[in-house]
Design a protein around this motif. Sequence first.
Motif, mmCIF file in Angstrom:
data_model
loop_
_atom_site.group_PDB
_atom_site.id
_atom_site.type_symbol
_atom_site.label_atom_id
_atom_site.label_comp_id
_atom_site.label_asym_id
_atom_site.label_seq_id
_atom_site.Cartn_x
_atom_site.Cartn_y
_atom_site.Cartn_z
ATOM 1 N N GLU A 212 -1.416 3.948 7.795
ATOM 2 C CA GLU A 212 -2.418 5.002 7.833
ATOM 3 C C GLU A 212 -3.543 4.617 6.875
ATOM 4 N N HIS A 213 -4.775 4.565 7.385
ATOM 5 C CA HIS A 213 -5.934 4.093 6.624
ATOM 6 C C HIS A 213 -6.835 5.267 6.257
ATOM 7 N N SER A 214 -7.414 5.196 5.059
ATOM 8 C CA SER A 214 -8.426 6.158 4.644
ATOM 9 C C SER A 214 -9.557 5.415 3.934
ATOM 10 N N SER A 215 -10.795 5.737 4.287
ATOM 11 C CA SER A 215 -11.958 5.136 3.631
ATOM 12 C C SER A 215 -12.708 6.152 2.777
ATOM 13 N N ASP A 216 -12.135 7.350 2.601
ATOM 14 C CA ASP A 216 -12.800 8.385 1.808
ATOM 15 C C ASP A 216 -11.847 8.996 0.775
ATOM 16 N N SER A 217 -11.110 8.115 0.098
ATOM 17 C CA SER A 217 -10.216 8.518 -0.998
ATOM 18 C C SER A 217 -9.122 9.484 -0.563
ATOM 19 N N GLY A 218 -8.663 9.361 0.680
ATOM 20 C CA GLY A 218 -7.537 10.155 1.141
ATOM 21 C C GLY A 218 -7.895 11.485 1.751
ATOM 22 N N LYS A 219 -9.183 11.724 1.967
ATOM 23 C CA LYS A 219 -9.579 13.002 2.577
ATOM 24 C C LYS A 219 -9.283 13.014 4.077
ATOM 25 N N THR A 220 -9.517 11.896 4.766
ATOM 26 C CA THR A 220 -9.202 11.770 6.188
ATOM 27 C C THR A 220 -8.452 10.469 6.410
ATOM 28 N N TRP A 221 -7.687 10.443 7.506
ATOM 29 C CA TRP A 221 -6.803 9.307 7.765
ATOM 30 C C TRP A 221 -6.895 8.852 9.215
ATOM 31 N N HIS A 222 -6.709 7.545 9.413
ATOM 32 C CA HIS A 222 -6.614 6.957 10.744
ATOM 33 C C HIS A 222 -5.296 6.205 10.825
ATOM 34 N N ARG A 223 -4.526 6.473 11.859
ATOM 35 C CA ARG A 223 -3.209 5.862 12.029
ATOM 36 C C ARG A 223 -3.261 4.695 13.010
ATOM 37 N N THR A 224 -2.581 3.611 12.677
ATOM 38 C CA THR A 224 -2.467 2.467 13.584
ATOM 39 C C THR A 224 -1.365 2.725 14.608
ATOM 40 N N GLU A 225 -1.290 1.856 15.583
ATOM 41 C CA GLU A 225 -0.146 1.860 16.488
ATOM 42 C C GLU A 225 1.082 1.341 15.745
ATOM 43 N N SER A 226 2.252 1.537 16.322
ATOM 44 C CA SER A 226 3.477 1.014 15.715
ATOM 45 C C SER A 226 3.436 -0.511 15.682
ATOM 46 N N LEU A 227 4.024 -1.081 14.637
ATOM 47 C CA LEU A 227 3.979 -2.530 14.431
ATOM 48 C C LEU A 227 5.299 -3.221 14.768
ATOM 49 N N ASN A 228 6.220 -2.472 15.360
ATOM 50 C CA ASN A 228 7.446 -3.046 15.912
ATOM 51 C C ASN A 228 7.908 -2.137 17.040
ATOM 52 N N ASP A 229 8.776 -2.644 17.907
ATOM 53 C CA ASP A 229 9.160 -1.865 19.088
ATOM 54 C C ASP A 229 10.365 -0.973 18.864
ATOM 55 N N GLY A 230 10.985 -1.033 17.691
ATOM 56 C CA GLY A 230 12.140 -0.195 17.415
ATOM 57 C C GLY A 230 13.420 -0.670 18.064
ATOM 58 N N LYS A 231 13.347 -1.793 18.779
ATOM 59 C CA LYS A 231 14.527 -2.313 19.479
ATOM 60 C C LYS A 231 15.002 -3.617 18.858
ATOM 61 N N GLU A 232 14.120 -4.618 18.821
ATOM 62 C CA GLU A 232 14.498 -5.880 18.184
ATOM 63 C C GLU A 232 14.778 -5.670 16.705
ATOM 64 N N PHE A 233 13.901 -4.886 16.046
ATOM 65 C CA PHE A 233 14.113 -4.451 14.676
ATOM 66 C C PHE A 233 13.936 -2.947 14.612
#
Length: 372
Positions: A212-233
């Motif tokens: 989760e990224h924020s460019s305004d000191s934590g006031k708003t957030w942008h979430r990425t997609e998942s970085l693993n499929d939950g199956k292999e790991f």
Amino acid sequence: MKRQTIIHAKPQHQIKKYIGMKSLFFLCSLILVSCKGKMEKLPEVIPLDHPAIIEQEFIYNLDKALTPECHASTVEVSNGTVVASWFGGTKEKNDDVGIWLSRKTGDTWSTPVEVANGIQDDGSRFPCWNPVLFKPKGQPLMLFYKVGPDPKEWWGLYMTSNDDGKTWSTPTKLPDGVLGPIKNQPIQMANGEIISPSSTESDEDGWQIHLEHSSDSGKTWHRTESLNDGKEFGAIQPVVLNYGNGKLQLLSRTENEVISQNWSNDYGKTWNKMTATELPNPNSGIDGVSLKDGRQLLIYNPTGKNWGDRVPLSLALSTDGKKWNRALDLEPLRENTDKEGEEYSYPTMLLADDGMVHIVYTWNRKTVKYIN
């Protein structure tokens, strides 16, 4: 508070001179039923004697415990004050579990106070989980935490403090889909961007990590997609390590008996596929920091087997994030260690501006141990 000496991992190659111990903790004889098995009595506290360790102490002594259990501690330094938090109550997942906090001024930890609970507007109550302290540059101290019946259904909240943890704002719920840092602290890049390591647990999709990224000191957030499929790991609770020049590494707790990794070479904009590291993991939390001399410092339980032993608790160093050298056992195996019953886990590690490394972790679910 009786004090011993415990850890300072100096970020330079030289190690600060060892400061002798001031006293020993008492021999514990309380009855303990852990999440893994039954121990007839709590183990004797044997202080470490190591030149990298400055202080080692319980944040509160066992006879001063205000809750039967505690877990998932976090630590931050705010304007020179060391602040620690954890969740505590009768037992993890019980509705009476709240977020507790203590502040260290001088040589003394304050009496812990409950700063958040899961009581809802309609009077219902849910357990609290996994507090994470974080202080963005030039901003108030933040305390993230989760509330909900379990990790599959919890939601994220945060509070802020303008007086280094003495008082806190009213909790604010994070937007839908944003959980906040799940266990380990965010990092803040040179341009001010905050990268917060997070994860989800689902019956359908398994355990998956995201950022989760924020460019305004934590006031708003942008979430990425998942970085693993939950199956292999099946992976949760990542930690972000920063190698400089845009190179980042995620290390995660897994169900696969190994710590997993993801790499980015563009400041976290894109990530490669999750792979295994050489490090074992018993499905228990880890943490790490990027030292100022370029090395990476990791704290972890160096045991395998899914839901395996949470002892010993160790430190490892690496220059490249691929080869790790186990450097010190903070909670070593001894002849009388009850590997099934004892638990030293869920560590949090902070590199302060002055180069000090501060560590907190669960001590047999009965208190929080602090090292610097």
